[in-house]
Write a protein that holds these residues in place. Structure first.
Motif, PDB file in Angstrom:
ATOM      1  N   ASP A 156       1.753  -4.445  -3.306  1.00  0.00           N
ATOM      2  CA  ASP A 156       1.056  -5.408  -4.157  1.00  0.00           C
ATOM      3  C   ASP A 156       1.215  -6.838  -3.635  1.00  0.00           C
ATOM      4  O   ASP A 156       0.256  -7.625  -3.636  1.00  0.00           O
ATOM      5  CB  ASP A 156       1.578  -5.322  -5.592  1.00  0.00           C
ATOM      6  CG  ASP A 156       1.126  -4.064  -6.313  1.00  0.00           C
ATOM      7  OD1 ASP A 156       0.105  -3.476  -5.899  1.00  0.00           O
ATOM      8  OD2 ASP A 156       1.794  -3.667  -7.287  1.00  0.00           O
ATOM      9  N   GLN A 163     -10.223   1.874  -4.045  1.00  0.00           N
ATOM     10  CA  GLN A 163     -10.383   1.955  -5.500  1.00  0.00           C
ATOM     11  C   GLN A 163     -10.235   0.574  -6.145  1.00  0.00           C
ATOM     12  O   GLN A 163     -11.020   0.179  -7.012  1.00  0.00           O
ATOM     13  CB  GLN A 163      -9.362   2.917  -6.095  1.00  0.00           C
ATOM     14  CG  GLN A 163      -9.516   3.130  -7.600  1.00  0.00           C
ATOM     15  CD  GLN A 163      -8.401   3.977  -8.176  1.00  0.00           C
ATOM     16  OE1 GLN A 163      -7.235   3.750  -7.884  1.00  0.00           O
ATOM     17  NE2 GLN A 163      -8.753   4.970  -8.984  1.00  0.00           N
ATOM     18  N   ARG A 164      -9.248  -0.177  -5.714  1.00  0.00           N
ATOM     19  CA  ARG A 164      -9.008  -1.506  -6.274  1.00  0.00           C
ATOM     20  C   ARG A 164     -10.198  -2.430  -6.018  1.00  0.00           C
ATOM     21  O   ARG A 164     -10.511  -3.300  -6.833  1.00  0.00           O
ATOM     22  CB  ARG A 164      -7.733  -2.085  -5.660  1.00  0.00           C
ATOM     23  CG  ARG A 164      -7.243  -3.361  -6.329  1.00  0.00           C
ATOM     24  CD  ARG A 164      -5.876  -3.790  -5.805  1.00  0.00           C
ATOM     25  NE  ARG A 164      -4.816  -2.897  -6.232  1.00  0.00           N
ATOM     26  CZ  ARG A 164      -3.513  -3.165  -6.103  1.00  0.00           C
ATOM     27  NH1 ARG A 164      -3.120  -4.303  -5.553  1.00  0.00           N
ATOM     28  NH2 ARG A 164      -2.607  -2.301  -6.506  1.00  0.00           N
ATOM     29  N   ARG A 165     -10.860  -2.219  -4.905  1.00  0.00           N
ATOM     30  CA  ARG A 165     -12.027  -3.035  -4.558  1.00  0.00           C
ATOM     31  C   ARG A 165     -13.320  -2.527  -5.204  1.00  0.00           C
ATOM     32  O   ARG A 165     -14.379  -3.117  -5.019  1.00  0.00           O
ATOM     33  CB  ARG A 165     -12.197  -3.078  -3.041  1.00  0.00           C
ATOM     34  CG  ARG A 165     -11.008  -3.675  -2.296  1.00  0.00           C
ATOM     35  CD  ARG A 165     -11.276  -3.853  -0.825  1.00  0.00           C
ATOM     36  NE  ARG A 165     -12.330  -4.850  -0.610  1.00  0.00           N
ATOM     37  CZ  ARG A 165     -12.823  -5.160   0.572  1.00  0.00           C
ATOM     38  NH1 ARG A 165     -12.372  -4.554   1.665  1.00  0.00           N
ATOM     39  NH2 ARG A 165     -13.763  -6.074   0.697  1.00  0.00           N
ATOM     40  N   GLU A 192      -5.910 -10.432   0.154  1.00  0.00           N
ATOM     41  CA  GLU A 192      -7.107 -10.303  -0.678  1.00  0.00           C
ATOM     42  C   GLU A 192      -8.111 -11.450  -0.516  1.00  0.00           C
ATOM     43  O   GLU A 192      -9.321 -11.219  -0.533  1.00  0.00           O
ATOM     44  CB  GLU A 192      -6.713 -10.167  -2.143  1.00  0.00           C
ATOM     45  CG  GLU A 192      -7.864  -9.790  -3.053  1.00  0.00           C
ATOM     46  CD  GLU A 192      -7.409  -9.506  -4.471  1.00  0.00           C
ATOM     47  OE1 GLU A 192      -8.172  -8.883  -5.218  1.00  0.00           O
ATOM     48  OE2 GLU A 192      -6.277  -9.916  -4.841  1.00  0.00           O
ATOM     49  N   ARG A 197      -6.150   3.585  -2.289  1.00  0.00           N
ATOM     50  CA  ARG A 197      -5.858   2.679  -3.399  1.00  0.00           C
ATOM     51  C   ARG A 197      -6.551   1.333  -3.219  1.00  0.00           C
ATOM     52  O   ARG A 197      -7.010   0.716  -4.197  1.00  0.00           O
ATOM     53  CB  ARG A 197      -4.348   2.508  -3.545  1.00  0.00           C
ATOM     54  CG  ARG A 197      -3.693   3.747  -4.144  1.00  0.00           C
ATOM     55  CD  ARG A 197      -2.198   3.680  -4.175  1.00  0.00           C
ATOM     56  NE  ARG A 197      -1.678   2.553  -4.943  1.00  0.00           N
ATOM     57  CZ  ARG A 197      -0.370   2.367  -5.168  1.00  0.00           C
ATOM     58  NH1 ARG A 197       0.509   3.240  -4.696  1.00  0.00           N
ATOM     59  NH2 ARG A 197       0.041   1.329  -5.862  1.00  0.00           N
ATOM     60  N   TYR A 219      -0.803  -7.150  -0.328  1.00  0.00           N
ATOM     61  CA  TYR A 219      -2.234  -7.058  -0.641  1.00  0.00           C
ATOM     62  C   TYR A 219      -2.736  -8.376  -1.228  1.00  0.00           C
ATOM     63  O   TYR A 219      -3.825  -8.860  -0.868  1.00  0.00           O
ATOM     64  CB  TYR A 219      -2.470  -5.916  -1.630  1.00  0.00           C
ATOM     65  CG  TYR A 219      -3.912  -5.760  -2.050  1.00  0.00           C
ATOM     66  CD1 TYR A 219      -4.787  -4.964  -1.321  1.00  0.00           C
ATOM     67  CD2 TYR A 219      -4.403  -6.400  -3.193  1.00  0.00           C
ATOM     68  CE1 TYR A 219      -6.114  -4.815  -1.717  1.00  0.00           C
ATOM     69  CE2 TYR A 219      -5.722  -6.265  -3.584  1.00  0.00           C
ATOM     70  CZ  TYR A 219      -6.570  -5.467  -2.852  1.00  0.00           C
ATOM     71  OH  TYR A 219      -7.886  -5.325  -3.234  1.00  0.00           O
TER      72      TYR A 219
END
Length: 302
Positions: free
Chosen positions: A290, A264-266, A297, A261, A293
């Motif tokens: 979340d 994918q988010r990156r 981030e 995940r 993260y």
């Protein structure tokens, strides 16, 4: 052969939404990781779902891994996870022929063979090739415990047994003892287990860390700070990383799920698909993920 050193993440298993292998997506992801700070890549690690590939997929992934690593002037590490000594020696020769710079060796653990059989297995695989070999010591996953003296004895008998990935709990005293026993031999130790103890491992003489794939640049930031003697920066970033790892690594399938995940988010992979059986998240897991993260981030490369 290119020397393996520093941050060497486990290459991810990249699938399409239907569960089929996304080979080109894998190539792009590995290339981005290497350009973004990873100093080597290791294929078929536990965090890379090696146990969910079929033989045809393994044969396709090896040359792509070697190609993308060498295009980025980085060493390619290919893991040998075969459980029979006969299969493992054949597979070792296949790995050497691929142009890989190092072969990681996960000892057989199904039905828990005894120490003598494991020793014979490692001896045979080391003898089958001339490329450097990395021994993966992961007793939490395999259930097989091996004293550092046994690894040092193997290294003394095999010139190409040059690396050790240590991920027992706790790893610190084991790393120190193995470092002491290996004195005078060209051998390097890597910290595993998601790099939870990478700072301690560095202080005990480890020359690298082999984490999961999604936060390679965060590990690189920590590693660079350690090598520069900037412990305050290393502790600052590592504390944020460990907060997230403490949540997402409650078992191996869970961290694989969240690593996908994050990738994918990156924007590094298109699909976060894991093959079944797999970890299934829920709203509480996701909310905490979340929050943690978001705190980490800002440490990612842009």
């Amino acid at each position: 052969m290119k020397k393996v050193h520093g941050v060497c993440p486990i290459a991810p298993a990249v699938f399409h939404d239907d569960g089929s292998l996304d080979l080109e997506g894998y190539r792009r992801c590995c290339d981005a990781m290497l350009k973004g700070g990873a100093q080597a890549l290791a294929l078929f690690g536990i965090a890379g779902e090696y146990y969910k590939f079929d033989r045809e997929e393994e044969e396709a992934l090896i040359p792509v891994t070697v190609e993308v690593c060498h295009a980025n002037d980085a060493p390619a590490v290919i893991s040998n996870t075969r459980h029979s000594t006969e299969s493992a020696t054949k597979w070792a020769k296949r790995i050497e022929a691929s142009g890989a710079d190092c072969m990681m060796l996960l000892p057989p653990f199904f039905l828990k063979p005894g120490a003598a059989e494991i020793t014979r297995h490692v001896e045979a695989v080391c003898d089958a090739v001339s490329i450097p070999v990395m021994f993966q010591y992961a007793p939490e996953q395999t259930g097989v415990t091996i004293p550092p003296e046994a690894l040092a004895n193997l290294a003394a008998r095999h010139q190409n047994l040059n690396y050790f990935k240590i991920e027992c709990k706790p790893p610190g005293a084991y790393i120190s003892r193995l470092t002491e026993l290996l004195k005078g031999k060209q051998a390097e130790i890597f910290v595993g287990n998601a790099g939870f103890q990478m700072i301690e491992g560095f202080r005990r003489g480890a020359q690298g860390v082999m984490p999961g794939p999604s936060m390679f640049d965060v590990y690189r930031k920590i590693w660079d700070a350690l090598e520069a003697g900037n412990d305050a920066e290393a502790f600052r970033v590592h504390a944020k990383l460990n907060a997230l790892l403490n949540h997402i690594r409650q078992n191996v399938e869970m961290i694989i799920h969240f690593e996908k995940r994050i990738l994918q988010r990156r924007g590094l992979i298109e699909s976060a698909r894991c093959r079944s059986p797999q970890f299934r998240s829920d709203a509480v897991y996701d909310r905490l993920f979340d929050e943690l993260y978001a705190d980490l981030e800002p440490e990612f490369i842009r």
